[in-house]
Design a protein around this motif. Structure first.
Motif, short mmCIF file in Angstrom:
data_model
loop_
_atom_site.label_atom_id
_atom_site.label_comp_id
_atom_site.label_asym_id
_atom_site.label_seq_id
_atom_site.Cartn_x
_atom_site.Cartn_y
_atom_site.Cartn_z
N ILE A 47 2.06 -7.84 -1.18
CA ILE A 47 1.94 -6.65 -0.63
C ILE A 47 0.74 -6.53 0.51
O ILE A 47 -0.22 -6.36 0.02
CB ILE A 47 1.72 -5.53 -1.80
N VAL A 48 1.39 -6.13 1.60
CA VAL A 48 -0.02 -6.28 2.65
C VAL A 48 -0.13 -4.57 3.01
O VAL A 48 -1.12 -4.47 3.72
CB VAL A 48 0.61 -6.82 3.90
N TRP A 49 0.56 -3.69 2.64
CA TRP A 49 0.33 -2.28 2.73
C TRP A 49 1.11 -1.32 1.86
O TRP A 49 2.23 -1.66 1.51
CB TRP A 49 0.64 -1.79 4.36
N ARG A 50 0.37 -0.36 1.58
CA ARG A 50 1.46 0.57 0.77
C ARG A 50 0.74 1.88 1.03
O ARG A 50 -0.55 2.37 1.44
CB ARG A 50 1.24 0.65 -0.71
N GLY A 51 1.52 3.32 1.15
CA GLY A 51 1.09 4.55 1.47
C GLY A 51 2.39 5.16 1.40
O GLY A 51 3.45 4.97 0.89
N ALA A 52 2.24 6.46 2.15
CA ALA A 52 3.45 7.44 1.96
C ALA A 52 4.45 7.05 2.92
O ALA A 52 3.97 6.38 4.13
CB ALA A 52 2.95 8.70 2.43
N ALA A 53 5.80 7.15 2.52
CA ALA A 53 6.85 6.71 3.31
C ALA A 53 6.75 7.45 4.62
O ALA A 53 7.34 6.98 5.65
CB ALA A 53 8.07 7.05 2.77
N ALA A 54 6.47 8.66 4.69
CA ALA A 54 6.29 9.39 5.71
C ALA A 54 5.41 8.81 6.93
O ALA A 54 5.55 9.04 7.98
CB ALA A 54 6.12 10.90 5.39
N GLU A 55 4.48 8.04 6.56
CA GLU A 55 3.53 7.31 7.46
C GLU A 55 3.93 5.87 7.91
O GLU A 55 3.07 5.14 8.54
CB GLU A 55 2.09 7.05 6.58
N LEU A 56 5.00 5.55 7.63
CA LEU A 56 5.76 4.14 8.01
C LEU A 56 5.29 3.89 9.54
O LEU A 56 4.99 2.80 9.93
CB LEU A 56 6.91 3.69 7.67
N LEU A 57 5.81 4.87 10.17
CA LEU A 57 6.02 4.58 11.67
C LEU A 57 4.69 4.93 12.49
O LEU A 57 4.47 4.73 13.48
CB LEU A 57 6.98 5.73 12.33
N HIS A 58 3.60 5.28 11.51
CA HIS A 58 2.38 5.46 12.08
C HIS A 58 1.44 5.14 11.06
O HIS A 58 0.31 5.98 10.92
CB HIS A 58 2.05 6.97 12.81
#
Length: 267
Positions: free
Chosen positions: A232-243
């Motif tokens: 796993i190289v990143w995780r966060g809110a799905a809404a942030e995927l494009l930025h």
């Protein structure tokens, strides 16, 4: 979101096939009633991760906890009981051609002789299963009468809906979605995503979806994670995927040739 214990907790998960490392120390928490979308390129380990959680593949090392219980330490009977709380929508619907649509939807309930979660009785008769299947088909936008058809009589989008109906028929606590929009046109893909969101919310389930469709990922997910080379190289809110601010995620989500992700030649 209820509770502080992750619904699914994965630590140090490794899996190799021969000399090929597919999972190389995956750590991931999925909290209750969260929809986690896992993105990544072909061969990044997404499907293997799902199959390890389901118990279809035995990992080489690591732990997988559901509600704080390490499922890898359980006996086969206990693991089977744990799997009964999971519903799965397969990439290509994976319907049984020899069964009618309603029999496909109710397959798990009939095979185990059980009722959906919160049901009043321990066993479900065939007649009751047929009625229940009709109600579940209506939840995914199909008429109950579709239950009498065979899968071969359905379009690809309808087959996907039937696959979703089968996944939610037992009102599972956990739902897995394997590339849910594969093979669908953009409009039907959006329809399926909308149905998935509605079903997850109505059931109060925890969901994990794997996909490389960014539009689908942002529609389905509340949280997101990216797998690259088995980690796993990143995780966060799905809404942030494009930025996201992460160079790997940025390259992948925008489909850029140049960046830290490089295509590996098959040897």
């Amino acid at each position: 979101m209820s509770g502080t214990v992750p619904k699914i907790r994965i630590r140090g998960l490794h899996k190799a096939f021969g000399s090929k490392k597919v999972l190389d120390g995956v750590d991931l928490d999925v909290m209750p009633e969260t929809s986690m979308v896992v993105i990544g390129g072909s061969g990044s380990g997404k499907s293997v991760l799902l199959r390890c959680i389901l118990g279809l593949i035995e990992p080489d090392s690591g732990s997988i906890e559901i509600d704080g219980v390490d499922v890898l330490a359980l006996g086969e009977r206990a693991r089977d009981e744990m799997r009964q709380c999971i519903g799965m929508l397969f990439q290509n619907a994976a319907l049984f051609d020899s069964l009618t649509v309603w029999e496909n939807v109710a397959f798990g309930l009939l095979a185990k002789g059980r009722r959906p979660r919160h049901g009043a009785e321990p066993r479900l008769t065939r007649a009751q299963a047929r009625v229940h299947a009709g109600k579940v088909l209506e939840q995914v936008g199909l008429a109950a009468s579709v239950g009498d058809l065979s899968p071969s009589e359905l379009s690809g989008g309808m087959q996907k809906r039937v696959g979703l109906a089968r996944a939610i028929a037992a009102r599972p606590e956990i739902l897995f979605f394997d590339e849910p929009t594969t093979g669908l046109d953009p409009i039907m893909g959006a329809v399926i995503d909308g149905l998935i969101v509605d079903c997850v919310q109505n059931l109060g389930s925890t969901a994990i979806a794997i996909t490389h469709d960014m539009a689908s990922a942002t529609r389905i997910g509340t949280q997101a994670a990216m797998l690259y080379r088995g980690r796993i190289v990143w995780r966060g809110a799905a809404a942030e995927l494009l930025h996201s601010g992460n160079d790997m995620v940025d390259q992948f989500t925008h489909g850029r040739r140049e960046g830290p992700i490089s295509m590996e030649l098959r040897k």
